[in-house]
Design a protein around this motif. Structure first.
Motif, PDB file in Angstrom:
ATOM      1  N   ALA A 167       0.748  -1.334   0.003  1.00  0.00           N
ATOM      2  CA  ALA A 167       0.027  -0.037  -0.089  1.00  0.00           C
ATOM      3  C   ALA A 167       0.865   1.205  -0.176  1.00  0.00           C
ATOM      4  CB  ALA A 167      -0.913   0.010   1.040  1.00  0.00           C
ATOM      5  N   LEU A 168       0.237   2.442  -0.142  1.00  0.00           N
ATOM      6  CA  LEU A 168       0.804   3.575   0.008  1.00  0.00           C
ATOM      7  C   LEU A 168       1.466   3.999   1.443  1.00  0.00           C
ATOM      8  CD1 LEU A 168      -1.852   5.994  -2.104  1.00  0.00           C
ATOM      9  CD2 LEU A 168       0.233   5.107  -2.785  1.00  0.00           C
ATOM     10  N   ALA A 169       2.135   4.963   1.491  1.00  0.00           N
ATOM     11  CA  ALA A 169       2.604   5.170   2.734  1.00  0.00           C
ATOM     12  C   ALA A 169       1.545   5.558   3.456  1.00  0.00           C
ATOM     13  CB  ALA A 169       3.591   6.464   2.808  1.00  0.00           C
ATOM     14  N   ASP A 170       1.638   5.470   5.116  1.00  0.00           N
ATOM     15  CA  ASP A 170       0.546   5.567   6.025  1.00  0.00           C
ATOM     16  C   ASP A 170      -0.174   6.853   5.911  1.00  0.00           C
ATOM     17  OD1 ASP A 170       1.047   3.033   6.608  1.00  0.00           O
ATOM     18  OD2 ASP A 170       2.338   3.484   8.371  1.00  0.00           O
ATOM     19  N   GLY A 171       0.317   7.969   5.685  1.00  0.00           N
ATOM     20  CA  GLY A 171      -0.160   9.301   5.663  1.00  0.00           C
ATOM     21  C   GLY A 171       0.828  10.256   5.700  1.00  0.00           C
ATOM     22  N   ALA A 552      -1.255  14.716  -1.590  1.00  0.00           N
ATOM     23  CA  ALA A 552      -0.263  15.224  -0.787  1.00  0.00           C
ATOM     24  C   ALA A 552       0.155  14.690   0.558  1.00  0.00           C
ATOM     25  CB  ALA A 552      -0.790  16.853  -0.552  1.00  0.00           C
ATOM     26  N   GLU A 553      -1.012  14.123   1.071  1.00  0.00           N
ATOM     27  CA  GLU A 553      -0.435  13.275   2.369  1.00  0.00           C
ATOM     28  C   GLU A 553       0.340  12.098   2.070  1.00  0.00           C
ATOM     29  OE1 GLU A 553      -4.247  12.807   4.124  1.00  0.00           O
ATOM     30  OE2 GLU A 553      -4.590  14.597   5.003  1.00  0.00           O
ATOM     31  N   ALA A 554       0.081  11.265   1.010  1.00  0.00           N
ATOM     32  CA  ALA A 554       0.692  10.384   0.772  1.00  0.00           C
ATOM     33  C   ALA A 554       2.347  10.775   0.383  1.00  0.00           C
ATOM     34  CB  ALA A 554       0.275   9.573  -0.417  1.00  0.00           C
ATOM     35  N   ALA A 555       2.225  11.828  -0.227  1.00  0.00           N
ATOM     36  CA  ALA A 555       3.929  12.245  -0.667  1.00  0.00           C
ATOM     37  C   ALA A 555       4.492  12.734   0.851  1.00  0.00           C
ATOM     38  CB  ALA A 555       3.614  13.390  -1.635  1.00  0.00           C
ATOM     39  N   ILE A 556       3.929  13.276   1.642  1.00  0.00           N
ATOM     40  CA  ILE A 556       4.568  13.808   2.891  1.00  0.00           C
ATOM     41  C   ILE A 556       4.819  12.643   3.636  1.00  0.00           C
ATOM     42  CG2 ILE A 556       4.013  14.878   4.872  1.00  0.00           C
ATOM     43  CD1 ILE A 556       2.125  16.970   3.631  1.00  0.00           C
ATOM     44  N   GLY A 557       3.907  11.594   3.714  1.00  0.00           N
ATOM     45  CA  GLY A 557       4.168  10.372   4.531  1.00  0.00           C
ATOM     46  C   GLY A 557       5.457   9.636   3.728  1.00  0.00           C
ATOM     47  N   ALA A 558       5.704   9.965   2.707  1.00  0.00           N
ATOM     48  CA  ALA A 558       6.835   9.160   2.109  1.00  0.00           C
ATOM     49  C   ALA A 558       8.310   9.650   2.780  1.00  0.00           C
ATOM     50  CB  ALA A 558       6.992   9.347   0.669  1.00  0.00           C
ATOM     51  N   GLY A 559       8.172  10.935   3.298  1.00  0.00           N
ATOM     52  CA  GLY A 559       9.440  11.211   4.174  1.00  0.00           C
ATOM     53  C   GLY A 559       9.435  11.116   5.546  1.00  0.00           C
ATOM     54  N   GLY A 560       8.363  10.200   5.942  1.00  0.00           N
ATOM     55  CA  GLY A 560       8.553   9.776   7.494  1.00  0.00           C
ATOM     56  C   GLY A 560       9.702   9.065   7.871  1.00  0.00           C
ATOM     57  N   GLU A 561      10.122   8.178   7.177  1.00  0.00           N
ATOM     58  CA  GLU A 561      11.251   7.177   7.513  1.00  0.00           C
ATOM     59  C   GLU A 561      12.487   8.128   7.520  1.00  0.00           C
ATOM     60  OE1 GLU A 561      14.100   3.492   6.101  1.00  0.00           O
ATOM     61  OE2 GLU A 561      12.218   4.025   4.958  1.00  0.00           O
ATOM     62  N   ILE A 562      12.829   9.108   6.698  1.00  0.00           N
ATOM     63  CA  ILE A 562      13.863   9.916   6.714  1.00  0.00           C
ATOM     64  C   ILE A 562      13.932  11.209   7.840  1.00  0.00           C
ATOM     65  CG2 ILE A 562      15.181  11.966   5.432  1.00  0.00           C
ATOM     66  CD1 ILE A 562      15.610   9.074   4.226  1.00  0.00           C
ATOM     67  N   ALA A 563      12.676  11.393   8.089  1.00  0.00           N
ATOM     68  CA  ALA A 563      12.454  12.335   9.342  1.00  0.00           C
ATOM     69  C   ALA A 563      12.901  11.813  10.713  1.00  0.00           C
ATOM     70  CB  ALA A 563      11.187  12.915   9.348  1.00  0.00           C
ATOM     71  N   ALA A 564      12.365  10.487  10.861  1.00  0.00           N
ATOM     72  CA  ALA A 564      12.544   9.897  12.069  1.00  0.00           C
ATOM     73  C   ALA A 564      14.208   9.450  12.297  1.00  0.00           C
ATOM     74  CB  ALA A 564      11.918   8.637  11.925  1.00  0.00           C
ATOM     75  N   GLN A 565      14.852   9.237  11.062  1.00  0.00           N
ATOM     76  CA  GLN A 565      16.281   8.785  10.807  1.00  0.00           C
ATOM     77  C   GLN A 565      17.103   9.975  11.272  1.00  0.00           C
ATOM     78  OE1 GLN A 565      16.963   7.021   7.465  1.00  0.00           O
ATOM     79  NE2 GLN A 565      16.140   4.922   7.873  1.00  0.00           N
ATOM     80  N   PRO A 567      16.017  14.249  11.076  1.00  0.00           N
ATOM     81  CA  PRO A 567      15.193  15.424  10.738  1.00  0.00           C
ATOM     82  C   PRO A 567      15.794  16.433   9.888  1.00  0.00           C
ATOM     83  CG  PRO A 567      15.482  15.438  12.859  1.00  0.00           C
ATOM     84  CD  PRO A 567      16.175  14.255  12.515  1.00  0.00           C
ATOM     85  N   ARG A 568      17.033  16.703   9.983  1.00  0.00           N
ATOM     86  CA  ARG A 568      17.932  17.557   9.172  1.00  0.00           C
ATOM     87  C   ARG A 568      18.087  17.444   7.557  1.00  0.00           C
ATOM     88  NH1 ARG A 568      23.996  18.030  10.976  1.00  0.00           N
ATOM     89  NH2 ARG A 568      23.521  15.731  10.785  1.00  0.00           N
ATOM     90  N   PHE A 569      17.677  15.983   7.190  1.00  0.00           N
ATOM     91  CA  PHE A 569      17.293  15.900   5.858  1.00  0.00           C
ATOM     92  C   PHE A 569      15.963  15.526   5.519  1.00  0.00           C
ATOM     93  CE2 PHE A 569      21.755  14.876   7.256  1.00  0.00           C
ATOM     94  CZ  PHE A 569      22.488  15.533   6.234  1.00  0.00           C
ATOM     95  N   ALA A 570      14.913  16.195   6.161  1.00  0.00           N
ATOM     96  CA  ALA A 570      13.679  16.100   5.908  1.00  0.00           C
ATOM     97  C   ALA A 570      13.099  17.445   6.134  1.00  0.00           C
ATOM     98  CB  ALA A 570      12.863  14.816   6.635  1.00  0.00           C
ATOM     99  N   GLY A 571      13.819  18.315   5.978  1.00  0.00           N
ATOM    100  CA  GLY A 571      13.171  19.769   6.233  1.00  0.00           C
ATOM    101  C   GLY A 571      11.873  20.144   5.582  1.00  0.00           C
ATOM    102  N   TRP A 572      11.894  19.853   4.176  1.00  0.00           N
ATOM    103  CA  TRP A 572      10.513  20.328   3.526  1.00  0.00           C
ATOM    104  C   TRP A 572       9.600  19.368   3.653  1.00  0.00           C
ATOM    105  CZ3 TRP A 572       9.854  25.042   2.535  1.00  0.00           C
ATOM    106  CH2 TRP A 572       9.088  25.483   1.498  1.00  0.00           C
ATOM    107  N   PHE A 573       9.629  18.334   3.874  1.00  0.00           N
ATOM    108  CA  PHE A 573       8.729  17.136   4.365  1.00  0.00           C
ATOM    109  C   PHE A 573       8.223  17.523   5.386  1.00  0.00           C
ATOM    110  CE2 PHE A 573      11.191  13.933   1.749  1.00  0.00           C
ATOM    111  CZ  PHE A 573      10.074  13.651   1.062  1.00  0.00           C
ATOM    112  N   LEU A 574       8.964  18.139   6.313  1.00  0.00           N
ATOM    113  CA  LEU A 574       8.594  18.294   7.849  1.00  0.00           C
ATOM    114  C   LEU A 574       7.544  19.844   7.724  1.00  0.00           C
ATOM    115  CD1 LEU A 574      11.592  17.216   9.885  1.00  0.00           C
ATOM    116  CD2 LEU A 574       9.299  16.466  10.220  1.00  0.00           C
ATOM    117  N   ALA A 575       8.331  20.797   7.086  1.00  0.00           N
ATOM    118  CA  ALA A 575       7.538  21.900   6.603  1.00  0.00           C
ATOM    119  C   ALA A 575       6.294  21.467   5.959  1.00  0.00           C
ATOM    120  CB  ALA A 575       8.291  22.962   5.750  1.00  0.00           C
ATOM    121  N   ALA A 576       5.933  20.814   5.149  1.00  0.00           N
ATOM    122  CA  ALA A 576       4.705  20.454   4.531  1.00  0.00           C
ATOM    123  C   ALA A 576       3.744  19.744   5.463  1.00  0.00           C
ATOM    124  CB  ALA A 576       4.881  19.621   3.374  1.00  0.00           C
TER     125      ALA A 576
END
Length: 687
Positions: A167-171, A552-565, A567-576
């Motif tokens: 499935a898609l990312a969790d959201g 949009a939510e699915a694309a944001i969710g795709a950055g969740g793993e990077i943000a958890a590892q 967050p400096r490398f998920a800045g725009w995911f986190l901003a969204a």
């Protein structure tokens, strides 16, 4: 023998057009020639403002003996990473997999089918020649083993980059993930100098935007404190051009004293927006000054005759890094006189010992500027303008111009600078006149142009995301509905051509050139990844129209793993994600009198990361692919028809201008006074 780069649109490739190396541009012709001659490809990737690219060029590619070794046994291919980020991403993945690190110049040896079997970065001349000779011998003696090994490396990289099944990312990143990201960033922050980590230190543009949005949503002062400390340190440091405005690429030290002097459009467009939002949140005079000076820098030093913005200014001037920018006390005295020269040198940290090479100093603002500063600044700037100047890479990169459009549109609207808005409009028109409709009528972007001539490379995912972001900012800044319709077209192409099964986005289009890897950008580095840039634009579009929220939510969710590892490398995911958690808060203003204009200004001044604004500002259609802007009286094309949005069925109230405040398209009663709008926003934001 003349090589094949003389007709290139890339200034970086043109820098190498006089080399004795028989360079090819990237393309099937080069690989066909490698297959015909049964020799490997020597792939060299860099960019025009890259210092070590210049060094390797002078040491090796301009050397007749080195060129003879290359031409005898390889098909050399030169790539501008800014013009072909897709090629760069593929072979940077191979380089980091093989060596544990990457950088530019990037040097890769490929089979005639494009599989990498040896990768590295900068090589000194003698070591480079030794490598080429060793590879030539191995290729002659053990070619089958090399080819088989290279194909195996590619297969493993393909497996590692394949989207997960299912499935898609969790959201979108939820509030827990956003809170954890703040905890992680605070732990990694340099609380003495600002920013993150040690030397070299890069401006954390997207992380700063995330922190500002987090503070606006939650009131967490720790986030705002980190923004203020970092933005103050950068603006006071040598990384900021105290005379001309604009930021250098990075600081070679942890305290922002000595920059790597190249100045990039992408960095400055992002930082202009960060400082604008810092000003909006706090009213900081320093933030406003940096916004104004950086906007001046973009318009004066990077704007092209066609109304786009050039990619960069080089780090080197006449082969010497920093030659244009550094000063001695004696030079200050020469320009300002003994008394003012001494005072200005103290203000800007110019010492006899120097902070740079040869006893010269970079310029830092060590105290609050005195009343004399504007005059000193002008005199020093005029004197500096007489020095040799760094070369300019004047190609117009679509993605980075999208960032500039967004920054100038927002800043022009908030600070009341119509010339900035007009510059954003004209830049958008340039980018879109180089686009072409596809068979479905959707817009297809190109990656870059130069001197009005469009390059061969197709747009990649971040071109679509950042251009859409710019168009949506223009729509909210001007109220002109065709920008919303054009953003819809750009995003429709992205969803059709770039979307991955897990909700992320591939870097390249489904019907585009097939490279040995099809990468999916999910890490925010110097600029937003393709996925995060599209996530943010889709989220804004969904708030304005009600469409594509799930995407949009699915694309944001795709950055969740990077943000958890990290967050400096998920800045725009986190901003969204902050915008998704905060909104949508939608403000539609109907009317064109003074009250309506003040209501629009109130909405613009709000800091909620999920807020969007709609009002009727008229229209000036643009016909993509026509090569010109269509006059307002010309018939609209489908690209200029705005989708249904916030203004639909909105009317004045008893003849008075009105503002409709909604959350998720569920609206309060309309208000007709500015005070009532203030109250409505206060009760809606962060509720």
């Amino acid at each position: 023998m003349a090589n094949r780069l003389a007709a290139a649109t890339s200034p970086y490739l043109l820098q190498h057009s006089g080399n004795p190396v028989d360079w090819h541009e990237w393309g099937e012709a080069a690989f066909a020639e490698a297959r015909r001659r049964e020799v490997p490809i020597l792939l060299s990737v860099g960019y025009a403002a890259c210092h070590w690219c210049h060094v390797m060029a002078h040491e090796s590619f301009e050397d007749e003996q080195v060129a003879a070794v290359i031409n005898a046994s390889f098909i050399p291919v030169k790539v501008d990473r800014e013009e072909r980020p897709d090629v760069d991403a593929v072979y940077m993945r191979a380089t980091t997999a093989m060596t544990g690190q990457g950088g530019w110049p990037m040097t890769c040896l490929l089979t005639p089918d494009g599989h990498a079997f040896y990768c590295g970065t900068y090589f000194p001349r003698d070591r480079f020649v030794d490598l080429l000779r060793a590879v030539t011998e191995i290729w002659q003696d053990k070619r089958d083993e090399v080819v088989e090994g290279a194909a195996g490396i590619t297969a493993r990289l393909q497996e590692a980059t394949r989207p997960p099944a299912g499935a898609l990312a969790d959201g979108p990143l939820g509030t827990t993930g956003l809170r954890d990201a703040i905890t992680g960033l605070l732990a990694q922050a340099d609380h003495h100098h600002g920013g993150f980590g040690g030397a070299p230190k890069f401006p954390p543009s997207m992380v700063l935007e995330h922190l500002l949005r987090h503070h606006a949503r939650t009131g967490d002062d720790r986030a705002l404190d980190l923004v203020e400390a970092t933005c103050t340190a950068m603006a006071s440091g040598g990384i900021y051009d105290q005379l001309a405005g604009g930021f250098a690429r990075y600081s070679v030290d942890a305290a922002w004293v000595v920059p790597h002097f190249e100045k990039m459009l992408a960095d400055n467009a992002q930082l202009l927006r960060v400082y604008l939002h810092w000003y909006r949140a706090t009213g900081s005079p320093l933030a406003e000054r940096v916004v104004r000076e950086t906007a001046e820098f973009l318009l004066r030093d990077l704007r092209t005759p066609e109304a786009g913005f050039a990619a960069s200014l080089d780090a080197d001037t006449e082969g010497t890094e920093g030659l244009t920018y550094v000063w001695t006390p004696e030079q200050f005295t020469e320009v300002l006189g003994a008394a003012d020269g001494t005072r200005a040198a103290t203000l800007l940290g110019v010492t006899e010992q120097g902070t740079f090479e040869g006893g010269a100093s970079t310029l830092r603002m060590l105290e609050d500027p005195p009343p004399e500063w504007p005059g000193w600044r002008l005199s020093l700037f005029e004197k500096r303008s007489l020095r040799p100047q760094p070369p300019r890479d004047d190609k117009v990169v679509t993605s980075w111009n999208g960032m500039a459009i967004a920054a100038l549109a927002e800043a022009g609207a908030l600070l009341g600078e119509p010339s900035w808005l007009e510059a954003a409009r004209r830049c958008a028109q340039l980018v879109l006149t180089h686009a072409t409709p596809d068979g479905a009528g959707h817009l297809r972007l190109r990656r870059a142009s130069r001197d009005g001539r469009v390059g061969e490379a197709d747009g990649v995912a971040d071109d679509y995301g950042n251009v859409a972001e710019g168009l949506l900012a223009l729509y909210q800044a001007t109220g002109e509905p065709h920008w919303l319709g054009l953003a819809e077209d750009v995003l429709a192409t992205a969803l059709e051509q770039f979307r991955s099964p897990d909700g992320a986005f591939y870097d390249t289009a489904e019907d585009g050139e097939r490279l040995v890897l099809r990468m999916r950008g999910r890490t925010d580095n110097a600029e937003p990844s393709g996925t995060s840039s599209l996530a943010g634009a889709l989220l804004t579009f969904s708030a304005l129209t009600g469409r594509w929220r799930a995407e949009a939510e699915a694309a944001i969710g795709a950055g969740g793993e990077i943000a958890a590892q990290d967050p400096r490398f998920a800045g725009w995911f986190l901003a969204a994600a902050e915008a998704a958690a905060s909104g949508p808060v939608q403000v539609a203003v109907v009317g064109d009198d003074a009250v309506a204009r003040e209501m629009i200004a109130v909405a613009r001044a709000a800091t909620s990361p999920g807020l969007v604004l709609a009002f009727d500002g008229g229209t000036e259609p643009v016909r993509p692919g026509s090569g010109k802007v269509v006059a307002a009286s010309a018939p609209d094309t489908d690209h200029n028809v705005a989708p249904p949005g916030l203004l639909d069925s909105r009317e004045r109230i008893d003849g008075h201008s009105a503002a409709y405040v909604c959350r998720g398209f569920v609206c309060d009663l309309p208000v007709t006074t500015v005070d009532d709008l203030h109250a409505s926003l206060a009760s809606t934001i962060d509720s």
